[in-house]
Design a protein around this motif. Structure first.
Motif, mmCIF file in Angstrom:
data_model
loop_
_atom_site.group_PDB
_atom_site.id
_atom_site.type_symbol
_atom_site.label_atom_id
_atom_site.label_comp_id
_atom_site.label_asym_id
_atom_site.label_seq_id
_atom_site.Cartn_x
_atom_site.Cartn_y
_atom_site.Cartn_z
ATOM 1 N N VAL A 281 0.840 -1.194 0.000
ATOM 2 C CA VAL A 281 0.000 0.000 0.000
ATOM 3 C C VAL A 281 0.880 1.251 0.000
ATOM 4 O O VAL A 281 0.754 2.121 0.855
ATOM 5 C CB VAL A 281 -0.980 -0.006 1.197
ATOM 6 C CG1 VAL A 281 -2.105 1.006 0.954
ATOM 7 C CG2 VAL A 281 -1.572 -1.386 1.432
ATOM 8 N N GLU A 282 1.812 1.294 -0.936
ATOM 9 C CA GLU A 282 2.724 2.424 -1.138
ATOM 10 C C GLU A 282 3.780 2.594 -0.050
ATOM 11 O O GLU A 282 4.535 3.549 -0.063
ATOM 12 C CB GLU A 282 1.947 3.756 -1.290
ATOM 13 C CG GLU A 282 0.783 3.705 -2.254
ATOM 14 C CD GLU A 282 1.191 3.304 -3.668
ATOM 15 O OE1 GLU A 282 0.521 2.446 -4.241
ATOM 16 O OE2 GLU A 282 2.184 3.837 -4.167
ATOM 17 N N ASN A 283 3.831 1.677 0.919
ATOM 18 C CA ASN A 283 4.824 1.839 1.982
ATOM 19 C C ASN A 283 5.257 0.481 2.538
ATOM 20 O O ASN A 283 5.165 -0.526 1.845
ATOM 21 C CB ASN A 283 4.288 2.757 3.082
ATOM 22 C CG ASN A 283 5.355 3.725 3.568
ATOM 23 O OD1 ASN A 283 6.372 3.318 4.104
ATOM 24 N ND2 ASN A 283 5.128 5.012 3.359
ATOM 25 N N ILE A 284 5.715 0.452 3.796
ATOM 26 C CA ILE A 284 6.319 -0.763 4.329
ATOM 27 C C ILE A 284 5.275 -1.641 5.028
ATOM 28 O O ILE A 284 4.271 -1.142 5.526
ATOM 29 C CB ILE A 284 7.478 -0.443 5.296
ATOM 30 C CG1 ILE A 284 6.967 0.102 6.632
ATOM 31 C CG2 ILE A 284 8.448 0.549 4.668
ATOM 32 C CD1 ILE A 284 8.055 0.301 7.652
ATOM 33 N N PRO A 285 5.507 -2.961 5.085
ATOM 34 C CA PRO A 285 4.587 -3.860 5.791
ATOM 35 C C PRO A 285 4.513 -3.535 7.280
ATOM 36 O O PRO A 285 5.489 -3.064 7.882
ATOM 37 C CB PRO A 285 5.209 -5.249 5.559
ATOM 38 C CG PRO A 285 6.046 -5.095 4.341
ATOM 39 C CD PRO A 285 6.578 -3.694 4.401
ATOM 40 N N GLY A 286 3.362 -3.809 7.884
ATOM 41 C CA GLY A 286 3.163 -3.503 9.300
ATOM 42 C C GLY A 286 4.127 -4.218 10.220
ATOM 43 O O GLY A 286 4.576 -3.646 11.220
ATOM 44 N N ILE A 287 4.486 -5.480 9.887
ATOM 45 C CA ILE A 287 5.386 -6.207 10.791
ATOM 46 C C ILE A 287 6.770 -5.569 10.821
ATOM 47 O O ILE A 287 7.437 -5.575 11.853
ATOM 48 C CB ILE A 287 5.494 -7.704 10.439
ATOM 49 C CG1 ILE A 287 6.068 -7.916 9.035
ATOM 50 C CG2 ILE A 287 4.167 -8.406 10.600
ATOM 51 C CD1 ILE A 287 6.478 -9.365 8.782
ATOM 52 N N LEU A 288 7.177 -4.995 9.692
ATOM 53 C CA LEU A 288 8.479 -4.325 9.662
ATOM 54 C C LEU A 288 8.432 -3.050 10.493
ATOM 55 O O LEU A 288 9.377 -2.753 11.239
ATOM 56 C CB LEU A 288 8.881 -4.008 8.221
ATOM 57 C CG LEU A 288 10.200 -3.239 8.047
ATOM 58 C CD1 LEU A 288 11.359 -3.967 8.711
ATOM 59 C CD2 LEU A 288 10.490 -2.994 6.566
ATOM 60 N N LEU A 289 7.349 -2.296 10.387
ATOM 61 C CA LEU A 289 7.205 -1.084 11.181
ATOM 62 C C LEU A 289 7.209 -1.419 12.672
ATOM 63 O O LEU A 289 7.845 -0.727 13.480
ATOM 64 C CB LEU A 289 5.911 -0.363 10.818
ATOM 65 C CG LEU A 289 5.690 1.001 11.470
ATOM 66 C CD1 LEU A 289 6.780 1.982 11.061
ATOM 67 C CD2 LEU A 289 4.319 1.547 11.099
ATOM 68 N N GLU A 290 6.523 -2.519 13.037
ATOM 69 C CA GLU A 290 6.498 -2.947 14.436
ATOM 70 C C GLU A 290 7.894 -3.327 14.912
ATOM 71 O O GLU A 290 8.313 -2.956 16.016
ATOM 72 C CB GLU A 290 5.548 -4.130 14.604
ATOM 73 C CG GLU A 290 5.422 -4.628 16.036
ATOM 74 C CD GLU A 290 4.525 -5.847 16.156
ATOM 75 O OE1 GLU A 290 4.569 -6.499 17.232
ATOM 76 O OE2 GLU A 290 3.800 -6.174 15.200
#
Length: 223
Positions: A68-77
């Motif tokens: 969705v134009e950016n990074i996966p949630g698990i990476l952000l976490e």
């Protein structure tokens, strides 16, 4: 040089296009006596090891699929749980792969990634972008090797430079935008061919409904 690679893909390693790209990149990197270790965030048991490797090493590559134009949630976490480095000198680079052929689709994500190194006490070592990688896990082995060969070459280059140089990665990421003529041809013929192949892929993956099914259409009309 020792390189720590952290995969931010949500799919398990066996089904991940990012994992296949990482393997190709490793191959080129290790040809010049480089060494690598890879941690997959899709397996939460590896998070502690990945965080420790981030802390203890000074050359790190984070590879991820565009979500969705950016990074996966698990990476952000995962990133939000890291402690910024107190000793300067760590190089942090990124690799973005996505299904869209145009590099422009990944520029928003690239801009976000450029802000991360300073927050983590690292030096920014560039971002490698490549689109049109959706079919990596769906094509035959010979075609896959051809698709991944450029990543092996970039691995060789990275082992020598320790970074992704802007001019090199922009050429690698091309096209930035699809030519207008090619867009017209796609609208006339390509979308029908893509629809056929996507339908075939969907059936192969177990999909039993039409791709253009609208299960909530009736409910929407009632509103």
């Amino acid at each position: 040089m020792h390189l720590v690679i952290i995969s931010g893909a949500t799919r398990p390693q066996s089904k991940s296009n990012t994992a296949k790209i990482i393997a190709a990149f490793q191959k080129g990197f290790e040809e010049n006596d480089g060494t690598t270790e890879v941690w997959y965030l899709s397996d939460r048991k590896q998070w502690a090891h990945a965080a420790k490797s981030f802390e203890q090493n000074d050359c790190i590559l984070i590879a991820l699929p565009l979500y969705v134009e950016n990074i996966p949630g698990i990476l952000l976490e995962f990133l939000s749980g890291l402690c910024p480095k107190q000793t300067p000198g760590t190089k942090l680079a990124f690799l973005i792969q996505g299904g869209f052929p145009e590099a422009s689709q990944s520029r928003c994500c690239e801009a976000f990634l450029e802000t991360l190194p300073i927050q983590l006490g690292c030096d920014y070592a560039g971002t490698l972008i490549k689109g049109d990688m959706f079919g990596t896990g769906l094509v035959d082995e010979k075609t896959r090797e051809k698709m991944l060969a450029p990543f092996t070459e970039m691995g060789r280059t990275f082992s020598k430079t320790g970074c992704f140089e802007k001019t090199t990665v922009d050429a690698f990421a091309a096209p930035e935008y699809m030519p207008e003529k090619q867009i017209r041809m796609y609208n006339l013929f390509g979308k029908h061919i893509s629809r056929f192949f996507m339908g075939h892929i969907a059936k192969k993956l177990g999909c039993k409904k039409k791709l253009d099914a609208r299960p909530y259409e009736t409910g929407a009309r009632l509103q």
